[in-house]
Scaffold this active site. Structure first.
Site: not given
Ligand code: NAD
Length: 431
Positions: A121, A261, A209, A152, A321, A264, A11
């Site tokens: 989220t 997502c 979701n 997505k 996917k 969770k 994201v």
């Molecule tokens: P991810 O695990 O790919 O990325 C999270 C990143 O945050 C990692 O690179 C991690 O090293 C970094 N991080 C953690 N703590 C940190 C800190 N204190 N300072 C700096 N960096 C830090 O996760 P994601 O898939 O990008 O999801 C992130 C959020 O967005 C989640 O809450 C998820 O539910 C939500 N979300 C995800 C999607 C999706 O399709 N993946 C879509 C919408 C929302």
């Protein structure tokens, strides 16, 4: 505008790159030094179509930079996005410790007014908790807004650039105006910026979701019922989907939903409802149906093939996917673990997720260099992800490579009659 994005995962990186694309100066911060090193070289560590090109272009224009130092990165920022992970806790609730830690760290480094926008989220009440944490660390003025992300994986860049809507939960006009200005380039074609309070914004992400996951579990149950009645779920789905009140999306049966997502978020919404003395019965069923559905294909294999000990099973598709390399909660994990536990040997191929799958399975499965290589001497093929390149394979080549012409298709890629004519024994879902 000057922007900082905390967390450069699926994201954060997309958000940062897309905001840079519209002319903002963006610093993306991550605690993962390897990730930041790789990004500084223009190498995107995940597979997301179009993302690497976007990152490189904006890096070259110096609008997008990467850092491990939160304190330095937020100095000039007007808006700071928190886009760190919120993984499920042991009890199913979303673990917001990384969000709160990021909030604490940035509050300590803040000088002057900042908008802190929560992209992750998060359960209802998190914006309020972030507000308290920041208030406890700084005397500088700030606003916390809830700005959940709906992109997505697989089409994340496009989704961010052309959103269906942008949700902004805010308490004050100053922050609302900044967010409206920031998102104006993405909403020019009519997508609304929907303004609301933070609790509603937080909940709306979970509701969306949960609804999508519900449709998937519902159709999987329809498919299971079709099998018992000798009906064909393709036909049933076509009828249901053509009803304009229902629409065609998210009605394809399969081997259950996965990813970082849906599983969770379904758990987290159920859990937070329970904490508020409400049993979200539908969602509990959605989750239970999904757990069972992930095992359906294995059960079909076992009942058609007998004991699987020593059998060589080819697998096409590992990611949860298509168009992503993400293995988080992928149904393939459930299927392959069951095959391995039954003593089968697994040879798998995925166009993008083999590296991520290696981290899950180690050397317990063999990775093939090509989809056809996986079929060599296979007693059966299991199709677990609907990558486009699996849709029109060379069937006679497949048959000549496999020991038995036996296919278990968890994604319903092929026509039943055609598969019969091609000489395959073909099992799929709900048909
Ligand atoms: P991810 O695990 O790919 O990325 C999270 C990143 O945050 C990692 O690179 C991690 O090293 C970094 N991080 C953690 N703590 C940190 C800190 N204190 N300072 C700096 N960096 C830090 O996760 P994601 O898939 O990008 O999801 C992130 C959020 O967005 C989640 O809450 C998820 O539910 C939500 N979300 C995800 C999607 C999706 O399709 N993946 C879509 C919408 C929302």
């Amino acid at each position: 505008m000057k922007i900082t994005v905390v967390g450069t995962g699926y994201v954060g990186l997309v958000v940062g790159a897309c905001l840079a694309e519209t002319g903002n100066d963006v610093v993306c911060v991550d605690v993962d030094e390897r990730k930041v090193r790789s990004l500084r070289r223009g190498k995107v560590p995940i597979f997301e179509p179009g993302l690497e090109e976007l990152v490189r272009r904006n890096q070259a224009e110096k609008r997008l930079v990467f850092s491990t130092s939160l304190a330095r990165s937020i100095r000039d920022a007007e808006v700071i996005f928190i886009a760190v992970g919120t993984p499920p806790d042991e009890d199913g609730s979303a673990d917001v410790q990384y969000v709160l830690a990021a909030a604490r760290d940035l509050a300590r480094a803040m000088k002057g007014y900042k908008v802190i926008a929560i992209k992750s989220t998060v359960p209802v009440g998190t914006a309020e908790r972030v507000r308290e944490v920041v208030r406890g660390e700084t005397t500088h003025p700030f606003s916390v807004v809830s700005n959940p992300e709906f992109l997505k994986q697989g089409s994340a860049v496009d989704d961010f650039l052309k959103p269906d809507r942008v949700v902004v939960g805010a308490q004050d006009a100053r922050a609302t105006e900044l967010m409206q200005t920031l998102y104006a380039p993405f909403t020019r074609t009519g997508a609304p910026i929907v303004l609301m309070d933070c609790a509603s914004a937080e909940l709306s992400k979970y509701a969306a979701n949960a609804m999508l996951a519900t449709r998937v579990s519902f159709m999987n149950e329809i498919a299971n019922v079709c099998e018992r009645f000798g009906a064909n779920v393709d036909d049933v789905r076509r009828v249901v989907a053509s009803d304009r009140r229902i629409g065609p999306s998210f009605l394809f049966p399969g081997i259950g939903f996965g990813g970082s997502c849906f599983p969770k978020d379904v758990k987290a919404l159920s859990r937070s409802a329970r904490d508020a003395d409400y049993t979200f019965r539908i969602l509990e069923a959605v989750e239970a149906v999904n757990c069972a559905q992930k095992r359906r294909l294995f059960e079909k294999m076992e009942s058609a093939m007998g004991p699987l000990k020593g059998k060589r099973i080819a697998v096409w598709g590992l990611s949860f996917k298509p168009r992503t390399d993400d293995m988080r909660e992928a149904p393939s994990i459930t299927v392959i673990e069951a095959l391995l536990a039954a003593g089968a040997r697994v040879v798998a191929y995925d166009p993008q997720a083999q590296r991520a799958a290696r981290a899950v399975f180690g050397t317990r499965i063999t990775m093939a260099g090509h989809s056809y290589d996986a079929l060599n001497g296979a007693d059966a093929l299991a199709i677990l992800t609907e990558w486009n390149e699996f849709r029109e394979p060379d069937f006679s080549r497949m048959r000549s490579l496999m020991r038995a012409p036996l296919i278990f298709d968890g994604r319903n890629l092929f026509d039943l009659a055609q598969m019969r004519a091609r000489g395959f024994i073909y099992h799929s879902i709900g048909r």
